[in-house]
Design a protein around this motif. Sequence first.
Motif, PDB file in Angstrom:
ATOM      1  N   GLN A 146      46.520  15.575  90.546  1.00  0.00           N
ATOM      2  CA  GLN A 146      46.552  14.128  90.367  1.00  0.00           C
ATOM      3  C   GLN A 146      45.518  13.440  91.258  1.00  0.00           C
ATOM      4  O   GLN A 146      45.202  13.914  92.345  1.00  0.00           O
ATOM      5  CB  GLN A 146      47.949  13.579  90.674  1.00  0.00           C
ATOM      6  CG  GLN A 146      48.997  13.987  89.645  1.00  0.00           C
ATOM      7  CD  GLN A 146      50.380  13.509  90.025  1.00  0.00           C
ATOM      8  OE1 GLN A 146      51.090  14.194  90.765  1.00  0.00           O
ATOM      9  NE2 GLN A 146      50.766  12.354  89.530  1.00  0.00           N
ATOM     10  N   PRO A 157      49.060  21.321  87.767  1.00  0.00           N
ATOM     11  CA  PRO A 157      48.656  19.908  87.715  1.00  0.00           C
ATOM     12  C   PRO A 157      47.855  19.486  88.945  1.00  0.00           C
ATOM     13  O   PRO A 157      48.010  20.034  90.038  1.00  0.00           O
ATOM     14  CB  PRO A 157      49.991  19.175  87.682  1.00  0.00           C
ATOM     15  CG  PRO A 157      50.920  20.063  88.449  1.00  0.00           C
ATOM     16  CD  PRO A 157      50.466  21.479  88.165  1.00  0.00           C
ATOM     17  N   ARG A 188      55.601  21.170  82.924  1.00  0.00           N
ATOM     18  CA  ARG A 188      55.783  22.395  83.715  1.00  0.00           C
ATOM     19  C   ARG A 188      56.967  23.196  83.167  1.00  0.00           C
ATOM     20  O   ARG A 188      56.879  24.429  83.001  1.00  0.00           O
ATOM     21  CB  ARG A 188      56.004  22.040  85.183  1.00  0.00           C
ATOM     22  CG  ARG A 188      56.228  23.258  86.054  1.00  0.00           C
ATOM     23  CD  ARG A 188      56.448  22.885  87.508  1.00  0.00           C
ATOM     24  NE  ARG A 188      55.195  22.627  88.208  1.00  0.00           N
ATOM     25  CZ  ARG A 188      54.889  21.515  88.857  1.00  0.00           C
ATOM     26  NH1 ARG A 188      55.766  20.522  88.873  1.00  0.00           N
ATOM     27  NH2 ARG A 188      53.743  21.392  89.485  1.00  0.00           N
ATOM     28  N   ILE A 220      54.145  15.743  84.199  1.00  0.00           N
ATOM     29  CA  ILE A 220      54.043  17.007  84.930  1.00  0.00           C
ATOM     30  C   ILE A 220      55.386  17.727  84.968  1.00  0.00           C
ATOM     31  O   ILE A 220      55.468  18.947  84.736  1.00  0.00           O
ATOM     32  CB  ILE A 220      53.515  16.757  86.354  1.00  0.00           C
ATOM     33  CG1 ILE A 220      52.033  16.362  86.299  1.00  0.00           C
ATOM     34  CG2 ILE A 220      53.712  17.989  87.235  1.00  0.00           C
ATOM     35  CD1 ILE A 220      51.466  15.921  87.635  1.00  0.00           C
TER      36      ILE A 220
END
Length: 580
Positions: free
Chosen positions: A461, A459, A447, A443
Amino acid sequence: MRTGKSILLSLVMVGTLLVSACSSEPAAVEPSQGNGSQVSGQNQTGADAKTPVSAGLSEPVLASDLSKLPGSAKERTDTVIVGLTDPSGAFTPYFHQTGYDGNVSSLLYASLVTVDDQGVPVPDLAEKWEVSEDQLTYTFHLREDVKFSDGSPLTTEDVAFTWTLLHDKAYDGGTDLTSIGVKGGQDYKAGKAESISGIQIKDPSTISVTLEKPNATALLTLGSDILSKAYYGKDYKFGELEYIKNLHATPVGSGPYKLDKFIPGQEVRFVANEHYYKGKPKLERFIYKTTEGDTWQFIETGEQDYGSFQATQDNLDKLKGLGFLNLVPYTPSNYGFIQLNLEHEALKDKKVRQALTYGLDRQTIYVDSNQGAATLANIPTSPISWSYTEEGINPYEYNPEKAIALLEEAGWTVGADGIREKDGNQLTIHFLGSKRQSTDIFIAVARENYAAIGVKFEPEQFADFNSLVAKVESGDYDFAAFSTPLLTDPADGVVAFVNGEVKGYDNPKVKELYARGLETTDIEERKKIYHELYQVLNDDLPYIFTSYGKSVIAYNGRLEGFKVNPFRGIAASLPEWSLK
């Protein structure tokens, strides 16, 4: 994206073990990660596998000081404990709800044919088989006195029942037996016939099956797990399979172990099967520990006897320092990938998919962050496969300038806020991944990488894998991180691109090459076909291929008889395990 039973048959690679689970096609799994990994595999057709190796460890290392073994591990005399993420309880082969169910059933059931550590088919319940000269008829000969775990005989009636059940119109599991083209199979599925004409029982130990055309994966697709007709077929009616769900928790198999007890969220307990055809396993008991926790802690404290870790130097040094573990280098026969939602408009464009691959620093994410315990993947097969090639393959090295150029060509221009737009829509990537350190790294890098080329990165999770799967199935995503299970035949690594699993992807050339790759058993001819197929997929990028992991297996130094098969994991040797 992968849908329905396909993705739910995930063979997850997080946590601890390597076992086998039978299926005729691969399924998405969570990618292997930094601390521990769990790898599951399939019994498929293959040949000429290379010796598995890992970064920083080329030969097995024996425990240096067993006196350091924790007391809890010393006290166990007839039981080995291995970690597993909590299964759903659907322990019937072909009907698993998650790959964790497959981990369990791999110990409860045996197959007609399996593979050795080179990926070559070898006898299991079938002591031998013949294939006709035209490669259309397979004749299997069962071993004498093979029994199910309840003591009942296993005969060709059970084999015919299993094959027939998988042709039922109501069957929606992860094994597509119809894909190999059994003669009369489609007529049965359509309700036009009461039996499958291509299946012929010769006697209680001999059965043949005839195909409509040659298929390179037929031997092990047909040679998978066998279900008891007396148990699973007692209430069978064509088109009605709901009753089998009532039998999932009380399995009757022919494998080395029987299910003793399943305690969701805690453990799955097994007891040795005295009716197993190879003889009762040396270990009386085996336990999958399904409690959530850290693999390192479980190994250090002796709560578990086995763990699979990324082969970083830090991990190797720490594992050696414990003193009571044997270490084995291992490169699994799978590949990691980012699943793309090709039903979303932006990702339908190949130039956008290529741009997002060029614009992602995969070297930093998968190799450098793991101290070299991985290599980059650019095709859907493992480096240990005979089909692997780098000839004509684009490595997609990190190149933001190339990514920007492709996005411009595709009509995505930078908007006022720096995010690219087209037809009033911003180029946004909604990423799904598991909650763990490696995902955090992905991530952070993604990013930054995507911001640099004008792509908005969002993102999300998940601590629970099933929740991640549900999100993917809903279609509310652009990227999702997965890995395949262990792959033996190259067809297993590409089938998702031809059978509709990858929604929104339909390339006639891929389908043509896939079919040609199955129509011959000549390895050299197949190799040429797959090399061409890999070049097409490498250019098309229906997935963003990510990495091949390198692992080190650590297990209790008291454990004897341990071996690892690159294609089946630990399941093949488990009946021979013992504690000295």
